[in-house]
Design a protein around this motif. Structure first.
Motif, PDB file in Angstrom:
ATOM      1  N   VAL A   1    -100.866  34.676  15.877  1.00  0.00           N
ATOM      2  CA  VAL A   1    -101.940  35.111  14.989  1.00  0.00           C
ATOM      3  C   VAL A   1    -103.014  35.806  15.814  1.00  0.00           C
ATOM      4  N   ALA A   2    -103.204  37.057  15.557  1.00  0.00           N
ATOM      5  CA  ALA A   2    -104.181  37.827  16.316  1.00  0.00           C
ATOM      6  C   ALA A   2    -105.589  37.542  15.813  1.00  0.00           C
ATOM      7  N   SER A   3    -106.568  37.717  16.687  1.00  0.00           N
ATOM      8  CA  SER A   3    -107.965  37.516  16.311  1.00  0.00           C
ATOM      9  C   SER A   3    -108.529  38.785  15.696  1.00  0.00           C
ATOM     10  N   PHE A   4    -109.325  38.605  14.654  1.00  0.00           N
ATOM     11  CA  PHE A   4    -109.962  39.760  14.034  1.00  0.00           C
ATOM     12  C   PHE A   4    -111.197  39.292  13.272  1.00  0.00           C
ATOM     13  N   ILE A   5    -112.020  40.249  12.858  1.00  0.00           N
ATOM     14  CA  ILE A   5    -113.203  39.974  12.042  1.00  0.00           C
ATOM     15  C   ILE A   5    -112.857  40.323  10.600  1.00  0.00           C
ATOM     16  N   PRO A   6    -112.989  39.390   9.665  1.00  0.00           N
ATOM     17  CA  PRO A   6    -112.562  39.640   8.283  1.00  0.00           C
ATOM     18  C   PRO A   6    -113.579  40.472   7.501  1.00  0.00           C
ATOM     19  N   GLY A   7    -113.241  40.737   6.242  1.00  0.00           N
ATOM     20  CA  GLY A   7    -114.130  41.473   5.359  1.00  0.00           C
ATOM     21  C   GLY A   7    -115.143  40.561   4.693  1.00  0.00           C
ATOM     22  N   THR A   8    -115.782  41.061   3.653  1.00  0.00           N
ATOM     23  CA  THR A   8    -116.884  40.336   3.014  1.00  0.00           C
ATOM     24  C   THR A   8    -116.464  39.621   1.737  1.00  0.00           C
ATOM     25  N   LEU A   9    -115.177  39.544   1.466  1.00  0.00           N
ATOM     26  CA  LEU A   9    -114.666  38.785   0.317  1.00  0.00           C
ATOM     27  C   LEU A   9    -113.726  37.708   0.840  1.00  0.00           C
ATOM     28  N   TRP A  10    -114.146  36.450   0.737  1.00  0.00           N
ATOM     29  CA  TRP A  10    -113.370  35.339   1.282  1.00  0.00           C
ATOM     30  C   TRP A  10    -112.752  34.538   0.138  1.00  0.00           C
ATOM     31  N   ARG A  11    -111.420  34.529   0.098  1.00  0.00           N
ATOM     32  CA  ARG A  11    -110.691  33.703  -0.865  1.00  0.00           C
ATOM     33  C   ARG A  11    -109.747  32.814  -0.065  1.00  0.00           C
ATOM     34  N   ILE A  12    -110.304  31.770   0.493  1.00  0.00           N
ATOM     35  CA  ILE A  12    -109.589  30.900   1.429  1.00  0.00           C
ATOM     36  C   ILE A  12    -109.308  29.560   0.747  1.00  0.00           C
ATOM     37  N   PRO A  13    -108.052  29.152   0.616  1.00  0.00           N
ATOM     38  CA  PRO A  13    -107.732  27.896  -0.089  1.00  0.00           C
ATOM     39  C   PRO A  13    -108.490  26.683   0.430  1.00  0.00           C
ATOM     40  N   SER A  14    -108.695  26.602   1.746  1.00  0.00           N
ATOM     41  CA  SER A  14    -109.359  25.426   2.316  1.00  0.00           C
ATOM     42  C   SER A  14    -110.851  25.376   2.007  1.00  0.00           C
ATOM     43  N   HIS A  15    -111.411  26.453   1.441  1.00  0.00           N
ATOM     44  CA  HIS A  15    -112.829  26.468   1.093  1.00  0.00           C
ATOM     45  C   HIS A  15    -113.093  25.883  -0.293  1.00  0.00           C
TER      46      HIS A  15
END
Length: 735
Positions: A418-432
């Protein structure tokens, strides 16, 4: 206007009061633009530690919102008091409590309530402070002004559901000044937060929902024009919460304010963070074509990058024999490679003469370092590949694991890494999901539902990690601590990477409206022990912090479950199905339900393991400045001095008595009480190599400066007591 309205209500002449109210109503109807809100009368704080005496400002304990009085005199168990209109009242002294307005000088100290020591050999201690957060922030400005790396807060959202108080009264949806009271409250605290943040490298993070995000955004622009502002939308309730006559609410917002060089760091994130990719697989390790494509790809664009590779096919596969020099002529047949090799030129499939990505010198360096390789053998059309720059940097830093080198000298890396990166401004993360990783997790610890709407542990973990992952010693502050999720997230982050980040949490000890009503009916009031034990700090925040460290619940039972934000996912697999009638075989894709973790660094950590961490629980109290200046409050101030010195090691107790000086070796600070023992004090300090902070008790500024000159060079910070303390709180109150 609200402050004026409050004052108008105090006018005893009804005719005059009515006329002024009419004129004020006309003013209110005037159109205003931009962020305009009312500066309300100052908030008040009850000071249970300060005795009621003549000249003090007081309020009635059971009705602390009913008004303020000045004590004119005390006669026996009665206090004669005067209100703002000059009316005289007589109260039982026991029914009164000393009360301060925000902005008035206060002299705080920290009274130890409890501690949790699960790592006696560790100097790291987290802190919970039970207090009205404005005064606690004043204290922290004295302790850590300009030193905080990250502030994360989840303030009251001002939903109108009586979820917060202003001047000891719940603010509900019927309050005409609901929004301006909220903004006044936030502004006062954010102004202090600004003094705490490191202007060269820090971040302020604030979560909010749709009720106040517009007002908050304008306020932040006004207070922090020097910061970089960004807002992220986060899905916190996938199932949605109903809104009357509106859409279901599934998300909230996070404001990020970066100061100085602060910026989000690339993290190893799964595909959920790559918004817009849908179900497409994520390519993490990028072996890119060495043949230039796109703009400036032609030979004439960079003639020095047109040169040959000489390769040969071996038993194991193709290898690069040598790399030639730039060739500027038109007849490529003139170039002859070593015997047994094939020449590969940068030529497109359409015959276009192109160039390579790097000059020959750069290509040789990439080959030597293991970042250049060949594709399948296709003679002069064999592909040449190289690792992208971000991957190369990660390999050199050890962030991407390697398992050796291939036969051609190139690195063997995990293509699924899994490469490192900076995500966008819309977070749809199941663990959240705030229900599963917030409410349900908190219930495991507390055994029952004691807190509404706690944050997902992983939502906070991810949010702060972007800014403190590269700061293993970061100082993190949450002054709306609530259920203690931020502290828990910092513990988890330290456990994941062996960090030593320190968290300071601040919360009041308020009860819910229902709980307060029940206890009032029993004849109890704020300040009574049974009342205080049901407050948020003692009933929710501290139990959550101490239990998470120990790996137990409030019943002293081991916690069950694992960290890692496990979610249900479905893995496809092929299956042959036979039709029972036709007996025809058909291949179908079926799905198997499996558990998947979004946090491999936490996958093996069980809740019952707890954390190798320590935490201490303080209640903010207040001292009499005259007693401080006389030097009789040193025992009370020792916790505060311990924090100012870095909160290292277990907080010491001090029975001041008749001491000359005291050296706290494990805490790396020392106090000189009597000036005439200074040289003996220095002699002892010279034997200690780890003392970094020294407090010198002296009334003489010149004497203080002279003593500093003789301290060991290992001492980095010095403070003059008690003037340093007294002057600080007199000045910041004046501001």
């Amino acid at each position: 206007m609200s402050a004026i309205n409050d004052l108008v209500k105090q006018i005893s002449n009804p005719e005059l009061r009515s006329k002024i109210e009419d004129e004020l109503n006309k003013l209110v109807k005037q159109k205003k633009f931009g962020l305009v809100f009312e500066e309300h009368l100052p908030e008040t704080t009850v000071l249970y530690d300060i005795p009621v005496k003549k000249g003090a400002t007081v309020s009635i304990k059971a009705k602390s919102s009913s008004g303020l009085y000045r004590v004119a005199k005390i006669e026996g168990d009665k206090a004669v008091c005067v209100d703002n209109d000059g009316k005289i009242y007589e109260f039982v002294t026991e029914e009164l409590v000393t009360t301060a307005k925000l902005g008035e000088p206060i002299y705080p100290y920290l009274k130890k309530i409890d501690e949790c020591c699960n790592a006696p050999d560790s100097p790291l201690w987290h802190t919970l402070i039970e207090a009205e957060n404005y005064h606690a922030l004043q204290l922290l400005v004295y302790l850590y002004g300009g030193k905080v790396d990250c502030i994360y807060i989840d303030p009251p959202y001002n939903t109108g559901a009586k979820d917060w108080k202003y001047n000891n009264d719940y603010v509900d949806s019927n309050d005409a000044y609901r929004h301006s009271k909220w903004l006044s409250m936030m502004k006062r605290r954010l102004e202090l937060a600004k003094k705490l943040l490191n202007p060269e490298d820090s971040v302020l993070i604030i979560t909010i929902d749709e009720k106040e995000y517009l007002h908050l955004g304008c306020l932040l622009e006004e207070l922090f024009p020097e910061a970089r502002h960004q807002m992220v939308s986060v899905q916190i309730t996938p199932q949605g919460n109903p809104r009357d006559q509106q859409f279901y609410r599934t998300n909230e917002f996070i404001f990020f304010l970066g100061f100085g060089k602060a910026q989000p760091q690339p993290l190893a994130l799964d595909s959920n963070w790559r918004t817009g990719l849908g179900d497409n697989p994520v390519k993490n390790i990028n072996w890119a074509s060495f043949l230039r494509t796109g703009t400036a790809r032609k030979r004439e664009d960079r003639p020095n990058m047109f040169y040959p590779f000489f390769i040969k096919n071996t038993v194991n596969g193709p290898v690069i024999d040598t790399i030639g020099e730039p060739f500027y002529e038109s007849d490529l047949s003139k170039v002859k490679g070593p015997e047994g090799t094939v020449t590969v030129w940068p030529i497109g499939k359409d015959g276009e003469l192109r160039r390579w990505q790097y000059a020959a010198k750069g290509a040789r360096k990439l080959k030597e370092e293991g970042f250049l390789r060949l594709g399948k053998w296709k003679g002069e059309n064999t592909a040449i590949q190289y690792l992208a720059e971000s991957n190369r940097a990660s390999i050199l830093k050890g962030e991407i694991p390697i398992s050796g080198r291939s036969y051609d000298g190139s690195f063997i890396v995990d293509e699924n890494h899994v490469a490192s990166f900076i995500p966008g401004t819309l977070w749809r993360i199941p663990s959240h999901d705030a229900t599963r990783a917030g409410t349900q997790l908190l219930k495991k610890v507390l055994g029952e539902k004691r807190f509404n709407y706690p944050k997902s542990l992983y939502a906070v973990y991810d949010t702060i990690k972007f800014y403190v992952k590269h700061k293993p010693d970061a100082l993190i502050l949450d002054f709306f601590a609530g259920s203690g999720t931020t502290q828990h997230a910092v513990e988890l982050l330290n456990a994941a990477d062996d960090g030593h980040r320190r968290c300071i949490s601040i919360t009041n000890n308020e009860l819910s409206l229902e709980e307060a009503k029940d206890l009032t009916e029993k004849g109890l009031q704020q300040g009574d022990s049974e009342w205080e034990e049901k407050g948020i700090a003692r009933y929710i925040t501290w139990p959550r912090i101490s239990c998470s460290i120990k790996g137990i619940n409030v019943k002293n039972e081991k916690l069950e479950g694992t960290y890692g934000g496990d979610v249900d996912t479905y893995q496809p697999y092929e299956c042959v199905v036979i039709d029972p009638i036709t007996e025809k075989k058909e291949s179908k894709k079926l799905y198997q339900k499996i558990k998947k973790t979004s946090y491999p660094e936490l996958a093996d950590r069980e809740l019952k393991d707890g954390f190798l961490a320590n935490a201490i629980f303080f209640k903010l109290g207040f001292l009499d400045k005259n007693q401080v200046s006389l030097g009789t409050q040193l025992s009370e101030l020792i916790s505060l001095l311990w924090m100012k010195a870095g909160a290292q090691g277990q907080c010491p107790n001090l029975n001041a008595g008749n001491i000359d000086y005291k050296i706290f070796s494990k805490n790396k600070f020392a106090i000189l009480v009597k000036e005439n023992t200074f040289f003996k004090f220095v002699e002892e300090l010279n034997k200690e190599k780890e003392i970094r902070t020294v407090f010198l008790v002296t009334d003489s500024e010149s004497g203080y400066r002279e003593m500093i000159r003789h301290l060991p060079s290992s001492v980095k910070n010095t403070y003059q007591l008690y003037s340093d303390y007294l002057d600080n709180f007199r000045i910041i109150s004046g501001r």
